[in-house]
Write an enzyme that holds these catalytic residues in place. Structure first.
Site, mmCIF file in Angstrom:
data_model
loop_
_atom_site.group_PDB
_atom_site.id
_atom_site.type_symbol
_atom_site.label_atom_id
_atom_site.label_comp_id
_atom_site.label_asym_id
_atom_site.label_seq_id
_atom_site.Cartn_x
_atom_site.Cartn_y
_atom_site.Cartn_z
ATOM 1 C CD GLU A 29 -7.827 -2.483 0.770
ATOM 2 O OE1 GLU A 29 -8.656 -2.171 0.040
ATOM 3 O OE2 GLU A 29 -7.530 -2.277 2.082
ATOM 4 C CG HIS A 53 -2.757 4.250 -3.102
ATOM 5 N ND1 HIS A 53 -2.808 3.893 -4.214
ATOM 6 C CD2 HIS A 53 -1.380 5.051 -2.927
ATOM 7 C CE1 HIS A 53 -2.028 4.059 -4.991
ATOM 8 N NE2 HIS A 53 -1.117 4.809 -4.172
ATOM 9 C CE LYS A 99 4.924 -0.747 -4.189
ATOM 10 N NZ LYS A 99 5.749 -0.407 -5.167
ATOM 11 C CD GLN A 142 8.134 7.902 -1.901
ATOM 12 O OE1 GLN A 142 8.018 8.198 -3.155
ATOM 13 N NE2 GLN A 142 6.903 7.558 -1.430
ATOM 14 C CB VAL A 190 -1.633 -3.806 1.289
ATOM 15 C CG1 VAL A 190 -2.706 -4.663 1.090
ATOM 16 C CG2 VAL A 190 -1.801 -2.855 2.558
ATOM 17 C CG MET A 195 -1.832 -4.625 -3.475
ATOM 18 S SD MET A 195 -3.591 -4.089 -2.837
ATOM 19 C CE MET A 195 -4.203 -5.688 -2.583
ATOM 20 C CB SER A 196 2.603 -1.357 -7.216
ATOM 21 O OG SER A 196 3.134 -0.757 -8.379
ATOM 22 C CB SER A 197 -0.368 2.573 -9.430
ATOM 23 O OG SER A 197 -0.792 3.136 -8.150
ATOM 24 N NE ARG A 198 5.829 3.172 -12.283
ATOM 25 C CZ ARG A 198 5.865 4.048 -11.527
ATOM 26 N NH1 ARG A 198 6.339 3.607 -9.896
ATOM 27 N NH2 ARG A 198 6.251 5.319 -11.720
#
Ligand code: PAF
Length: 281
Positions: free
Chosen positions: A36, A38, A150, A154, A177, A185-188
């Protein structure tokens, strides 16, 4: 489905059509495994631009030799469905030889800000990020590019790179988010065991505690002592860093009264390293 672009020339031909008629191209660079967070970047871009392009590329040069490049989650089919649902026009999905052909040797040096915080334990990481993002900007010819806050370091570094290299791209930062319980939220997050997932909530709780109680603190060290105490109360949490810095350029601060401040955390839960941050004043 969004159009899949695999080469530089295909991508240029696609975006040139928009350029020719002065349409704004919005771009969201990602490494896939979309969530979410992204999609919130793309929704904002969709509202603000005429064309919405994502890239999906797990960039090898931003991973250290002992990092999770090989096991980084990949789900192209799921990603494309999600991107279709928000009205994405195209996805640049190159393979490694397109981005880094044999003999590739050009890298961006981001200076000292790349060696602090995450850069301390991930040498070369931000050079890898700045290099791939610059290439992606040149390939897509985007006008506006969207990044999640987040990854605050970067986001800050990329704003500096674009400014110092006079690149004609606006960097748009988008708020983090969070899951219902506050975890960013994080892919990891998909690496976390059930217990680690529960424990990881301590990050947001700690950040919120400092923000909600900021006026009670007098010094930076008072804040960081409290932060360490709160995070360490969670047995599965292993702190890599907790730092309070100037929110505009991540420089060190003396007084907590003068500047806008960001509290940044990197904490390991088992083998998974999570980051989070919050503006606290
Ligand atoms: O934030 C990410 O997912 C990556 O660092 C990025 C910006 C896509 C560059 O590989």
């Amino acid at each position: 489905m969004p159009k899949i672009l695999r080469t530089v020339s295909e991508t240029r031909d696609f975006t040139n059509l928009y350029d020719l008629v002065n349409r704004r191209i919005g771009f969201v660079p990602t490494m896939g495994a979309l969530h979410e967070g992204h999609l919130s970047l793309g929704r904002k871009a969709r509202n603000e631009c005429d064309c919405l392009i994502y890239s999906i590329f797990v960039n090898p040069i931003q991973f250290g030799p002992k990092e999770d490049l090989a096991r980084y989650p990949r789900d192209l089919k799921g990603d494309l469905e999600k991107l279709e649902s928000i009205g994405t026009d195209a996805v640049f999905f190159p393979d490694e030889t397109i981005m880094y052909p044999e003999g590739y040797s050009t890298y961006i040096d981001v200076g000292p800000v790349g060696n602090v915080l995450c850069g301390k334990t991930r040498p070369g990481h931000f050079s890898g990020v700045a290099t791939v993002v610059t290439k992606l900007f040149n390939i897509t010819g985007c006008d506006q590019a969207y990044f999640g806050k987040k990854d605050y370091q970067q986001y800050t570094i990329l704003k500096k790179v674009v400014n110092e290299l006079n690149m004609p791209v606006d960097i748009i930062g988008v708020d983090t988010v969070r899951e219902k319980d506050g975890l960013a939220m994080s892919s990891r997050n998909s690496y976390l065991s059930k217990d680690e997932r529960k424990a990881a909530v301590v990050l947001n709780k700690t950040l919120k505690f400092v923000k909600d109680n900021f006026i009670r603190f007098k010094t930076k060290s008072e804040i960081l002592t409290k932060v360490t105490e709160l995070i360490s109360s969670e047995k599965l949490a292993d702190i890599e860093y907790a730092e309070l810095r100037n929110a505009s350029d991540l420089s060190d601060i003396r007084s907590i009264k003068k500047n806008k401040l960001v509290l940044l955390l990197a904490v390991r839960f088992g083998t998974t390293r999570l980051i989070d941050n919050m503006i606290v004043n």
